[in-house]
Design a protein around this motif. Structure first.
Motif, PDB file in Angstrom:
ATOM      1  N   ILE A  32      15.729  -3.250 -52.922  1.00 39.68           N
ATOM      2  CA  ILE A  32      16.291  -4.305 -52.082  1.00 39.68           C
ATOM      3  C   ILE A  32      17.406  -3.722 -51.218  1.00 39.68           C
ATOM      4  O   ILE A  32      18.365  -3.142 -51.719  1.00 39.68           O
ATOM      5  N   GLN A  33      17.257  -3.903 -49.936  1.00 42.12           N
ATOM      6  CA  GLN A  33      18.125  -3.304 -48.925  1.00 42.12           C
ATOM      7  C   GLN A  33      19.576  -3.759 -49.013  1.00 42.12           C
ATOM      8  O   GLN A  33      19.904  -4.798 -49.574  1.00 42.12           O
ATOM      9  N   GLU A  34      20.445  -2.960 -48.391  1.00 38.84           N
ATOM     10  CA  GLU A  34      21.809  -3.377 -48.093  1.00 38.84           C
ATOM     11  C   GLU A  34      21.782  -4.213 -46.808  1.00 38.84           C
ATOM     12  O   GLU A  34      20.716  -4.606 -46.330  1.00 38.84           O
ATOM     13  N   ILE A  35      22.946  -4.430 -46.234  1.00 37.28           N
ATOM     14  CA  ILE A  35      23.022  -5.199 -44.987  1.00 37.28           C
ATOM     15  C   ILE A  35      22.589  -4.365 -43.783  1.00 37.28           C
ATOM     16  O   ILE A  35      22.575  -4.866 -42.664  1.00 37.28           O
ATOM     17  N   PHE A  36      22.187  -3.125 -44.032  1.00 37.55           N
ATOM     18  CA  PHE A  36      21.828  -2.208 -42.946  1.00 37.55           C
ATOM     19  C   PHE A  36      20.321  -2.115 -42.727  1.00 37.55           C
ATOM     20  O   PHE A  36      19.847  -1.280 -41.953  1.00 37.55           O
ATOM     21  N   GLY A  37      19.560  -2.977 -43.394  1.00 30.52           N
ATOM     22  CA  GLY A  37      18.118  -2.984 -43.218  1.00 30.52           C
ATOM     23  C   GLY A  37      17.428  -1.892 -44.019  1.00 30.52           C
ATOM     24  O   GLY A  37      18.041  -1.194 -44.836  1.00 30.52           O
ATOM     25  N   VAL A  38      16.135  -1.758 -43.785  1.00 29.42           N
ATOM     26  CA  VAL A  38      15.359  -0.712 -44.465  1.00 29.42           C
ATOM     27  C   VAL A  38      15.538   0.575 -43.654  1.00 29.42           C
ATOM     28  O   VAL A  38      14.678   0.978 -42.869  1.00 29.42           O
ATOM     29  N   ASN A  39      16.685   1.190 -43.857  1.00 29.43           N
ATOM     30  CA  ASN A  39      17.073   2.371 -43.085  1.00 29.43           C
ATOM     31  C   ASN A  39      16.656   3.640 -43.833  1.00 29.43           C
ATOM     32  O   ASN A  39      16.041   3.574 -44.910  1.00 29.43           O
ATOM     33  N   PRO A  40      16.956   4.824 -43.308  1.00 27.69           N
ATOM     34  CA  PRO A  40      16.506   6.045 -43.976  1.00 27.69           C
ATOM     35  C   PRO A  40      16.969   6.172 -45.428  1.00 27.69           C
ATOM     36  O   PRO A  40      16.228   6.705 -46.272  1.00 27.69           O
ATOM     37  N   GLY A  41      18.173   5.691 -45.738  1.00 24.63           N
ATOM     38  CA  GLY A  41      18.649   5.767 -47.110  1.00 24.63           C
ATOM     39  C   GLY A  41      17.818   4.942 -48.075  1.00 24.63           C
ATOM     40  O   GLY A  41      17.503   5.392 -49.188  1.00 24.63           O
ATOM     41  N   ILE A  42      17.435   3.739 -47.660  1.00 26.57           N
ATOM     42  CA  ILE A  42      16.601   2.881 -48.512  1.00 26.57           C
ATOM     43  C   ILE A  42      15.198   3.468 -48.645  1.00 26.57           C
ATOM     44  O   ILE A  42      14.605   3.448 -49.734  1.00 26.57           O
ATOM     45  N   ARG A  43      14.682   4.011 -47.561  1.00 21.22           N
ATOM     46  CA  ARG A  43      13.357   4.654 -47.653  1.00 21.22           C
ATOM     47  C   ARG A  43      13.401   5.861 -48.585  1.00 21.22           C
ATOM     48  O   ARG A  43      12.450   6.104 -49.346  1.00 21.22           O
ATOM     49  N   GLN A  44      14.527   6.589 -48.574  1.00 20.62           N
ATOM     50  CA  GLN A  44      14.658   7.724 -49.491  1.00 20.62           C
ATOM     51  C   GLN A  44      14.678   7.260 -50.937  1.00 20.62           C
ATOM     52  O   GLN A  44      14.112   7.918 -51.817  1.00 20.62           O
ATOM     53  N   LYS A  45      15.328   6.123 -51.202  1.00 20.32           N
ATOM     54  CA  LYS A  45      15.304   5.565 -52.556  1.00 20.32           C
ATOM     55  C   LYS A  45      13.854   5.341 -52.999  1.00 20.32           C
ATOM     56  O   LYS A  45      13.478   5.673 -54.128  1.00 20.32           O
ATOM     57  N   CYS A  46      13.051   4.765 -52.116  1.00 22.06           N
ATOM     58  CA  CYS A  46      11.632   4.526 -52.442  1.00 22.06           C
ATOM     59  C   CYS A  46      10.904   5.832 -52.709  1.00 22.06           C
ATOM     60  O   CYS A  46      10.137   5.955 -53.682  1.00 22.06           O
ATOM     61  N   ASP A  47      11.122   6.813 -51.853  1.00 21.36           N
ATOM     62  CA  ASP A  47      10.451   8.110 -52.022  1.00 21.36           C
ATOM     63  C   ASP A  47      10.823   8.736 -53.365  1.00 21.36           C
ATOM     64  O   ASP A  47       9.972   9.340 -54.037  1.00 21.36           O
ATOM     65  N   ASP A  48      12.082   8.580 -53.752  1.00 20.10           N
ATOM     66  CA  ASP A  48      12.530   9.152 -55.025  1.00 20.10           C
ATOM     67  C   ASP A  48      11.870   8.452 -56.208  1.00 20.10           C
ATOM     68  O   ASP A  48      11.494   9.109 -57.200  1.00 20.10           O
ATOM     69  N   TRP A  49      11.726   7.132 -56.126  1.00 18.50           N
ATOM     70  CA  TRP A  49      11.043   6.421 -57.210  1.00 18.50           C
ATOM     71  C   TRP A  49       9.564   6.808 -57.277  1.00 18.50           C
ATOM     72  O   TRP A  49       9.007   6.935 -58.381  1.00 18.50           O
ATOM     73  N   ALA A  50       8.947   7.020 -56.121  1.00 16.19           N
ATOM     74  CA  ALA A  50       7.555   7.466 -56.116  1.00 16.19           C
ATOM     75  C   ALA A  50       7.437   8.851 -56.761  1.00 16.19           C
ATOM     76  O   ALA A  50       6.506   9.120 -57.527  1.00 16.19           O
ATOM     77  N   ALA A  51       8.394   9.738 -56.468  1.00 16.26           N
ATOM     78  CA  ALA A  51       8.387  11.066 -57.075  1.00 16.26           C
ATOM     79  C   ALA A  51       8.547  10.985 -58.591  1.00 16.26           C
ATOM     80  O   ALA A  51       8.078  11.870 -59.323  1.00 16.26           O
ATOM     81  N   ALA A  52       9.189   9.920 -59.066  1.00 13.27           N
ATOM     82  CA  ALA A  52       9.376   9.716 -60.506  1.00 13.27           C
ATOM     83  C   ALA A  52       8.197   8.988 -61.147  1.00 13.27           C
ATOM     84  O   ALA A  52       8.231   8.706 -62.351  1.00 13.27           O
ATOM     85  N   GLY A  53       7.178   8.674 -60.339  1.00 13.91           N
ATOM     86  CA  GLY A  53       5.962   8.098 -60.891  1.00 13.91           C
ATOM     87  C   GLY A  53       5.758   6.613 -60.681  1.00 13.91           C
ATOM     88  O   GLY A  53       4.811   6.032 -61.217  1.00 13.91           O
ATOM     89  N   TYR A  54       6.633   5.984 -59.896  1.00 15.05           N
ATOM     90  CA  TYR A  54       6.515   4.550 -59.659  1.00 15.05           C
ATOM     91  C   TYR A  54       5.966   4.263 -58.259  1.00 15.05           C
ATOM     92  O   TYR A  54       6.230   5.014 -57.315  1.00 15.05           O
ATOM     93  N   LEU A  55       5.264   3.162 -58.126  1.00 15.73           N
ATOM     94  CA  LEU A  55       4.993   2.582 -56.817  1.00 15.73           C
ATOM     95  C   LEU A  55       6.286   1.911 -56.360  1.00 15.73           C
ATOM     96  O   LEU A  55       6.901   1.163 -57.119  1.00 15.73           O
TER      97      LEU A  55
END
Length: 230
Positions: A32-55
């Motif tokens: 869930i995003q901050e007030i800055f939208g789905v920016n590169p930092g939030i996308r990186q969070k997703c990529d990191d969770w995917a690397a850990a085995g999660y969708l």
């Protein structure tokens, strides 16, 4: 990569950034995003969770205001713009969109557990997701205004983890005290305090990040999801 998710109120559809693991997902995480939208930092969070085995999914919660907002908190003008969007944002509709994202994540899994993790505004929304959705586990980083939501704590059915920045200028010591007073005895809630840390300490990039505290909080979150989303 993005997918489209239908809003539950029939008002349209919105984008969600998606990151998929290399192998069969162990579960799903809605970021869930901050007030800055789905920016590169939030996308990186997703990529990191995917690397850990999660969708991992990050829904664009500001889509009703303007789709695709991406702001940089290190740029003062964009920080002010972000506060403007936050003031216009309907949190009730935001929670409904998170619920739709959880449903979409479960559908992509073919069933299975879905957790949520949010930051700043997203930290507050993660707490609201714990009381108003069927999220299997919820994590909030430096959520704002949770003291005003304590009347909903009876609705928490699944585990909740909250990271509190001790020197958060948006969540002052009196508010932190109310959170502890209201939640410390709740069997489903764990609160970790980070003395001396300010709001945004676990941002993926930029001036707000505090490396040691961010790593500690993220390790605790990873352990929490490993236990509850499997």
């Amino acid at each position: 990569m993005t997918i489209q998710i239908d809003a539950s109120d029939g008002s349209g559809s919105f984008d969600a950034y998606i990151a998929e693991p290399a192998d069969m997902p162990r579960g799903a995480i809605v970021v869930i995003q901050e007030i800055f939208g789905v920016n590169p930092g939030i996308r990186q969070k997703c990529d990191d969770w995917a690397a850990a085995g999660y969708l991992a999914l990050a829904p664009d919660l500001f889509w009703r205001l303007e789709p695709g907002i991406e702001l940089d908190p290190d740029i003062p003008e964009q920080m002010q713009e972000a506060f403007g969007w936050m003031n216009k944002f309907d949190q009730q509709l935001g929670v409904a969109d998170i619920k739709a994202a959880i449903k979409a994540a479960r559908a992509k899994l073919g069933g299975g557990k879905v957790g949520v993790v949010g930051y700043c505004l997203g930290g507050r929304l993660a707490f609201m997701a714990a009381t108003r959705t069927d999220s299997d586990a919820s994590v909030g980083y430096y959520g704002v205004g949770i003291d005003n939501l304590l009347g909903e704590k009876h609705a928490i059915a699944n585990p909740v983890l909250l990271h509190v920045a001790g020197a958060d200028h948006f969540v002052t010591p009196d508010i932190q005290a109310k959170m502890h007073e209201g939640l410390d005895d709740h069997p489903k809630v764990t609160i970790y305090d980070y003395p001396g840390e300010d709001h945004g300490f676990a941002a993926e990039m930029g001036k707000r990040r505090s490396e040691a505290a961010a790593q500690l909080a993220d390790e605790r979150t990873a352990a929490f999801f490993a236990e509850h989303i499997r």
